[in-house]
Scaffold this motif. Structure first.
Motif, PDB file in Angstrom:
ATOM      1  N   GLY A 189       0.812  -1.214   0.025  1.00  0.00           N
ATOM      2  CA  GLY A 189      -0.017  -0.114   0.033  1.00  0.00           C
ATOM      3  C   GLY A 189       0.821   1.385  -0.049  1.00  0.00           C
ATOM      4  N   ASP A 190       0.331   2.349   0.074  1.00  0.00           N
ATOM      5  CA  ASP A 190       1.320   3.694  -0.169  1.00  0.00           C
ATOM      6  C   ASP A 190       1.361   4.164   1.361  1.00  0.00           C
ATOM      7  OD1 ASP A 190      -1.274   4.890   0.873  1.00  0.00           O
ATOM      8  OD2 ASP A 190      -1.970   5.493  -1.152  1.00  0.00           O
ATOM      9  N   GLU A 191       2.105   5.238   1.206  1.00  0.00           N
ATOM     10  CA  GLU A 191       2.673   5.757   2.677  1.00  0.00           C
ATOM     11  C   GLU A 191       1.545   6.119   3.360  1.00  0.00           C
ATOM     12  OE1 GLU A 191       5.961   8.800   4.065  1.00  0.00           O
ATOM     13  OE2 GLU A 191       5.998   8.388   1.837  1.00  0.00           O
ATOM     14  N   GLU A 192       0.431   6.632   2.980  1.00  0.00           N
ATOM     15  CA  GLU A 192      -0.612   7.095   3.961  1.00  0.00           C
ATOM     16  C   GLU A 192      -1.588   5.922   4.525  1.00  0.00           C
ATOM     17  OE1 GLU A 192      -3.201   9.423   1.635  1.00  0.00           O
ATOM     18  OE2 GLU A 192      -1.691  11.244   1.403  1.00  0.00           O
ATOM     19  N   THR A 193      -1.519   4.683   3.731  1.00  0.00           N
ATOM     20  CA  THR A 193      -2.112   3.603   4.360  1.00  0.00           C
ATOM     21  C   THR A 193      -1.309   2.589   4.944  1.00  0.00           C
ATOM     22  OG1 THR A 193      -2.204   2.471   2.308  1.00  0.00           O
ATOM     23  CG2 THR A 193      -3.926   4.088   2.570  1.00  0.00           C
ATOM     24  N   CYS A 194      -0.129   2.445   4.823  1.00  0.00           N
ATOM     25  CA  CYS A 194       0.908   1.406   5.175  1.00  0.00           C
ATOM     26  C   CYS A 194       1.982   2.213   6.164  1.00  0.00           C
ATOM     27  CB  CYS A 194       1.374   0.806   4.211  1.00  0.00           C
ATOM     28  SG  CYS A 194       2.433  -0.609   4.726  1.00  0.00           S
ATOM     29  N   PRO A 195       1.711   1.751   7.514  1.00  0.00           N
ATOM     30  CA  PRO A 195       2.826   2.281   8.534  1.00  0.00           C
ATOM     31  C   PRO A 195       4.052   1.830   8.358  1.00  0.00           C
ATOM     32  CG  PRO A 195       0.829   1.666   9.613  1.00  0.00           C
ATOM     33  CD  PRO A 195       0.755   1.093   8.305  1.00  0.00           C
ATOM     34  N   THR A 196       4.212   0.557   7.526  1.00  0.00           N
ATOM     35  CA  THR A 196       5.634   0.042   7.366  1.00  0.00           C
ATOM     36  C   THR A 196       6.320   0.916   6.148  1.00  0.00           C
ATOM     37  OG1 THR A 196       5.141  -2.302   8.002  1.00  0.00           O
ATOM     38  CG2 THR A 196       6.810  -1.960   6.526  1.00  0.00           C
ATOM     39  N   ARG A 197       5.668   1.303   5.195  1.00  0.00           N
ATOM     40  CA  ARG A 197       6.031   1.876   4.134  1.00  0.00           C
ATOM     41  C   ARG A 197       6.897   3.301   4.593  1.00  0.00           C
ATOM     42  NH1 ARG A 197       6.289   1.309  -1.663  1.00  0.00           N
ATOM     43  NH2 ARG A 197       4.734  -0.075  -1.720  1.00  0.00           N
ATOM     44  N   GLN A 198       5.713   3.852   5.564  1.00  0.00           N
ATOM     45  CA  GLN A 198       6.032   5.016   6.019  1.00  0.00           C
ATOM     46  C   GLN A 198       7.353   5.140   6.921  1.00  0.00           C
ATOM     47  OE1 GLN A 198       2.698   6.563   8.227  1.00  0.00           O
ATOM     48  NE2 GLN A 198       3.818   8.666   8.642  1.00  0.00           N
ATOM     49  N   ALA A 199       7.419   4.074   7.669  1.00  0.00           N
ATOM     50  CA  ALA A 199       8.555   3.923   8.490  1.00  0.00           C
ATOM     51  C   ALA A 199      10.050   3.646   7.637  1.00  0.00           C
ATOM     52  CB  ALA A 199       8.649   2.733   9.511  1.00  0.00           C
ATOM     53  N   VAL A 200       9.896   2.838   6.525  1.00  0.00           N
ATOM     54  CA  VAL A 200      10.930   2.737   5.847  1.00  0.00           C
ATOM     55  C   VAL A 200      11.510   3.899   5.178  1.00  0.00           C
ATOM     56  CG1 VAL A 200      11.847   1.339   3.678  1.00  0.00           C
ATOM     57  CG2 VAL A 200      10.584   0.259   5.413  1.00  0.00           C
ATOM     58  N   HIS A 201      10.326   4.633   4.504  1.00  0.00           N
ATOM     59  CA  HIS A 201      10.807   5.955   3.756  1.00  0.00           C
ATOM     60  C   HIS A 201      11.649   6.822   4.682  1.00  0.00           C
ATOM     61  CE1 HIS A 201       7.574   5.483   0.418  1.00  0.00           C
ATOM     62  NE2 HIS A 201       8.654   4.716   0.248  1.00  0.00           N
ATOM     63  N   GLY A 202      10.951   6.806   6.040  1.00  0.00           N
ATOM     64  CA  GLY A 202      11.480   7.618   6.840  1.00  0.00           C
ATOM     65  C   GLY A 202      12.915   7.332   7.405  1.00  0.00           C
ATOM     66  N   LEU A 203      13.246   6.214   7.414  1.00  0.00           N
ATOM     67  CA  LEU A 203      14.751   5.799   7.685  1.00  0.00           C
ATOM     68  C   LEU A 203      15.609   6.146   6.500  1.00  0.00           C
ATOM     69  CD1 LEU A 203      13.857   2.280   9.407  1.00  0.00           C
ATOM     70  CD2 LEU A 203      14.932   4.230  10.579  1.00  0.00           C
ATOM     71  N   LEU A 204      15.042   5.751   5.212  1.00  0.00           N
ATOM     72  CA  LEU A 204      15.758   6.244   4.024  1.00  0.00           C
ATOM     73  C   LEU A 204      16.112   7.627   3.867  1.00  0.00           C
ATOM     74  CD1 LEU A 204      14.575   3.488   1.691  1.00  0.00           C
ATOM     75  CD2 LEU A 204      16.604   3.336   2.786  1.00  0.00           C
ATOM     76  N   ASN A 205      15.159   8.429   4.342  1.00  0.00           N
ATOM     77  CA  ASN A 205      15.361   9.833   4.093  1.00  0.00           C
ATOM     78  C   ASN A 205      16.291  10.368   5.000  1.00  0.00           C
ATOM     79  OD1 ASN A 205      13.460  10.057   2.184  1.00  0.00           O
ATOM     80  ND2 ASN A 205      11.781  10.719   3.468  1.00  0.00           N
ATOM     81  N   ARG A 238      11.390  -4.176   9.483  1.00  0.00           N
ATOM     82  CA  ARG A 238      10.131  -3.735   9.269  1.00  0.00           C
ATOM     83  C   ARG A 238       9.603  -4.255   8.254  1.00  0.00           C
ATOM     84  NH1 ARG A 238      13.180  -0.669  12.281  1.00  0.00           N
ATOM     85  NH2 ARG A 238      12.160   0.835  13.762  1.00  0.00           N
ATOM     86  N   ILE A 239      10.158  -4.496   6.925  1.00  0.00           N
ATOM     87  CA  ILE A 239       9.629  -5.313   5.765  1.00  0.00           C
ATOM     88  C   ILE A 239       9.291  -6.833   6.115  1.00  0.00           C
ATOM     89  CG2 ILE A 239      10.187  -6.105   3.682  1.00  0.00           C
ATOM     90  CD1 ILE A 239      11.823  -3.503   3.023  1.00  0.00           C
ATOM     91  N   MET A 240      10.365  -7.365   6.925  1.00  0.00           N
ATOM     92  CA  MET A 240       9.897  -8.728   7.354  1.00  0.00           C
ATOM     93  C   MET A 240       8.746  -8.852   8.207  1.00  0.00           C
ATOM     94  SD  MET A 240      10.829 -12.033   7.049  1.00  0.00           S
ATOM     95  CE  MET A 240      12.006 -12.206   6.289  1.00  0.00           C
ATOM     96  N   ALA A 241       8.332  -7.939   9.180  1.00  0.00           N
ATOM     97  CA  ALA A 241       7.601  -8.339  10.145  1.00  0.00           C
ATOM     98  C   ALA A 241       6.129  -8.115   9.495  1.00  0.00           C
ATOM     99  CB  ALA A 241       7.627  -7.235  11.139  1.00  0.00           C
ATOM    100  N   VAL A 292       5.907 -13.018  17.125  1.00  0.00           N
ATOM    101  CA  VAL A 292       7.315 -13.168  16.586  1.00  0.00           C
ATOM    102  C   VAL A 292       7.985 -11.791  16.632  1.00  0.00           C
ATOM    103  CG1 VAL A 292       8.809 -13.624  14.663  1.00  0.00           C
ATOM    104  CG2 VAL A 292       6.644 -15.001  15.070  1.00  0.00           C
ATOM    105  N   ALA A 293       8.992 -11.304  17.449  1.00  0.00           N
ATOM    106  CA  ALA A 293       9.616 -10.367  17.458  1.00  0.00           C
ATOM    107  C   ALA A 293      10.700 -10.243  16.409  1.00  0.00           C
ATOM    108  CB  ALA A 293      10.493  -9.915  18.911  1.00  0.00           C
ATOM    109  N   VAL A 294      10.587  -9.689  15.353  1.00  0.00           N
ATOM    110  CA  VAL A 294      11.592  -9.423  14.324  1.00  0.00           C
ATOM    111  C   VAL A 294      12.506  -8.255  14.761  1.00  0.00           C
ATOM    112  CG1 VAL A 294      12.187  -9.252  11.879  1.00  0.00           C
ATOM    113  CG2 VAL A 294       9.842 -10.242  12.598  1.00  0.00           C
ATOM    114  N   VAL A 295      13.763  -8.859  14.878  1.00  0.00           N
ATOM    115  CA  VAL A 295      14.868  -7.907  15.833  1.00  0.00           C
ATOM    116  C   VAL A 295      16.005  -7.534  14.696  1.00  0.00           C
ATOM    117  CG1 VAL A 295      16.397  -7.460  17.843  1.00  0.00           C
ATOM    118  CG2 VAL A 295      14.351  -8.893  17.891  1.00  0.00           C
TER     119      VAL A 295
END
Length: 618
Positions: A189-205, A238-241, A292-295
């Motif tokens: 999904g897009d950044e507005e609807t998917c917290p994971t995509r939002q988190a990954v974009h934030g880390l890459l920025n 984040r992607i794996m979880a 499952v804690a993805v660490v």
């Protein structure tokens, strides 16, 4: 056993049988571990025929008998073969975690670790996510899944840092594309609807901002470098979880410091702080056991909350630290091979998985070049006696290798566990110029190596001389400096282009190991320039020239692990008496090298050289 000596084949048979009978007590002396003497099966030899053939006077061949003579324990040969077959299928070692699931239907709590090659792209991430799902269905409960960065992300981050520092360019397009493509393939999904995509974009920025800072101030400190490389693991988990949740497996992503991984402040090579076990346990007490804690592997926090990296083997260390702290049933490290192998499969195509090794054996294998867990990563598991299983993410049905404190009884009799090696080492021969008996020579030598921060691999010493090896990772400039300093008290000679072969072996039976090894080396005309037996009591190392390294390893592996090996006996003489004694001696040595098999032998004379071919019957 020349042609002229073959006047009566039946006389030769009688002489051979008499000699063989007389030598049986000697055979038992050579092989004290055998419960019964090896005897020649009458049925396979009574009908033998002697024959002599000549070809141009250059080649004589003698084969006796016409059917191979076999030596075995008559009452146990079949059961031994059955046991070997069970061993090969990997279904017969004592009280493994997998056995507990199968027999007791218990849920086993595990930590699982996946490296970058197992997470190279969206297909591999999907494969691993479904693998985890499959492990749950088999009765495993992953309390923690430790993930490295995807594919080559860590190397790409290091290159991006170097480019920003030296060229003033900020470019993470390759890194961004890999993670975007993976999320698109999973339809996050897009950044507005998917917290994971939002988190990954934030880390890459954030990563891009850090690189811009490096470009502007023209500095990349160890602290900044640790933060830079951390973005790979943080995006990966984040992607794996999220993918696990899509598959119906409840999962949550955690940075390592959120589950108690605390380190000292040595950026680039941080160590876990004392008492980390308590903080890990407290953190996991707050996480549902069915989640499952993805660490993130490889990274942690120092006391001021700054990001650190754990150095070589860091992701493995994260997994073993969590597994040990929680006292889990098993720690699983998933790689791209079927466990620990008997040798490097890139060189030895017949390398086989080893079912079980001790922590001590695994540490020695890693130190001397094998791609196993780093010794530092094994320490938490060793301390709390938590078994570590090395498995293949590309072949999850393979049982893998279990690393544990004590070997099962059936594995204690093996002569050699594995063969590893290092290429391109330097050998320093250091001979004291002081008077015989003068004290302080060894202490002075090692104080100079400490001064120049040089680590010695293999050592052999006497009162007035030392031979030691330095691998290719050592600083060449510092090697030159230590040689110059040593010349005040010693003559120093350096030999380049040498290799180390290390046998992980039962050193309590070192005479049997060495007898077999030197027999192989003599056959292949391989010259040993130095040897050393480790204080750990599980390794014996040999130094030879680089040019002979591959042939030595292939020959040793064939002798200790493969199903057939040809060797020239120790001697021969008229009527086959000396030759038969040699056959028995060599056959006994090979039996000790291969205690898992019933060995058959056939001897053929080629010219003046008798050659014995031994084949294990499995």
């Amino acid at each position: 056993m020349r042609a002229s000596a073959m006047r009566s084949p039946w006389l030769s048979l009688t002489v051979m049988q008499l000699v063989l009978t007389a030598l049986l007590p000697i055979a038992n002396a050579f092989a004290p571990s055998l419960s019964q003497p090896y005897i020649q099966h009458q049925s396979s030899c009574d009908n033998g025929q002697s024959s002599v053939a000549a070809s141009g006077g250059a080649m004589q061949a003698y084969e006796y008998p016409s059917q191979p003579c076999s030596w075995s324990r008559p009452s146990v040969a079949l059961s031994m073969a059955d046991k070997v077959e069970e061993f090969r299928r990997g279904i017969n070692y004592e009280t493994s975690s997998a056995d507990k699931i199968q027999n007791d239907h218990n849920v086993l709590d595990v930590a699982m670790k996946f490296g970058g090659s197992s997470l190279a792209n969206h297909e591999r991430v999907d494969h691993v996510a479904k693998l985890i799902q499959g492990q749950l269905e088999k009765g495993y409960r992953p309390r923690a899944v430790v993930c490295s960065a995807m594919g080559k992300t860590t190397n790409n981050l290091l290159s991006a840092g170097e480019s920003a520092l030296l060229d003033g360019k900020v470019a993470i397009d390759t890194i961004r594309a890999l993670h975007e493509e993976t999320m698109d393939e999973f339809d996050f999904g897009d950044e507005e609807t998917c917290p994971t995509r939002q988190a990954v974009h934030g880390l890459l920025n954030e990563c891009e901002e850090l690189l811009n800072g490096v470009r502007m101030i023209q500095e990349l400190s160890p602290k900044s470098l640790d933060q830079l490389v951390s973005y790979g693991e943080r995006c990966s988990v984040r992607i794996m979880a999220e993918r696990l949740n899509q598959l119906g497996v409840r999962a949550e992503a955690f940075d390592a410091w959120d589950v108690g991984i605390q380190t000292d402040s040595k950026f680039g090579d941080a160590k876990l702080v004392s008492g980390y076990e308590t903080s890990v346990k407290k953190a996991f007490d707050r996480i549902d056991v069915n989640t499952v804690a993805v660490v993130t592997g490889f990274i942690g926090h120092e006391p001021k909350g700054r990001i650190t990296t754990l150095g070589r083997g860091g992701s493995d260390l994260t997994a073993t630290a969590i597994g040990a702290s929680l006292q889990l049933d098993e720690i699983q490290v998933w790689k791209d091979v079927d466990g620990i192998l008997t040798s490097d499969p890139r060189m030895v195509k017949t390398a086989k998985p080893v079912e079980c090794v001790s922590f001590e054996e695994a540490s020695e294998l890693a130190y001397f070049g094998a791609q196993v867990l780093h010794p530092i990563a094994m320490r938490p598991a060793m301390k709390y006696d938590i078994p570590v299983r090395v498995k293949n993410s590309y072949n999850p049905n393979a049982k893998g290798t279990i690393i544990q404190k004590r070997l099962p009884e059936k594995d204690k009799g093996r002569l050699v566990t594995a063969i590893t090696y290092k290429r391109n080492i330097n050998v320093l021969d250091i001979t004291s110029t002081q008077m015989l008996g003068a004290y302080g020579f060894l202490s002075r030598v090692f104080s100079l190596f400490a001064k120049h921060k040089l680590s010695v691999d293999v050592l052999a010493s006497s009162e007035v001389s030392i031979s030691l090896t330095l691998d290719q990772k050592q600083d060449v400039t510092e090697v030159e400096k230590v040689m110059e300093d040593l010349r005040d008290c010693a003559d120093v000679t350096r030999k380049r282009n040498r290799g180390t072969i290390t046998l992980i072996a039962d050193v309590e039976r070192s005479s049997s190991v060495l007898a077999t090894v030197f027999r192989v080396f003599a056959k292949e005309n391989i010259q040993v320039q130095m040897m050393s037996q480790g204080a750990s009591k599980v390794n014996i190392s040999f130094i030879i020239h680089n040019s002979q390294l591959e042939q030595a390893i292939l020959s040793l592996h064939q002798c200790f692990f493969d199903d057939e090996y040809s060797v020239a006996p120790l001697g021969y003489g008229a009527d086959g008496v000396d030759a038969l004694a040699s056959v028995i001696t060599v056959r006994i040595l090979w039996s000790m090298a291969r205690p898992d098999a019933n060995v058959q032998g056939r001897m053929v004379l080629a010219g003046a050289l008798p050659v014995l071919t031994l084949r294990s019957s499995l």
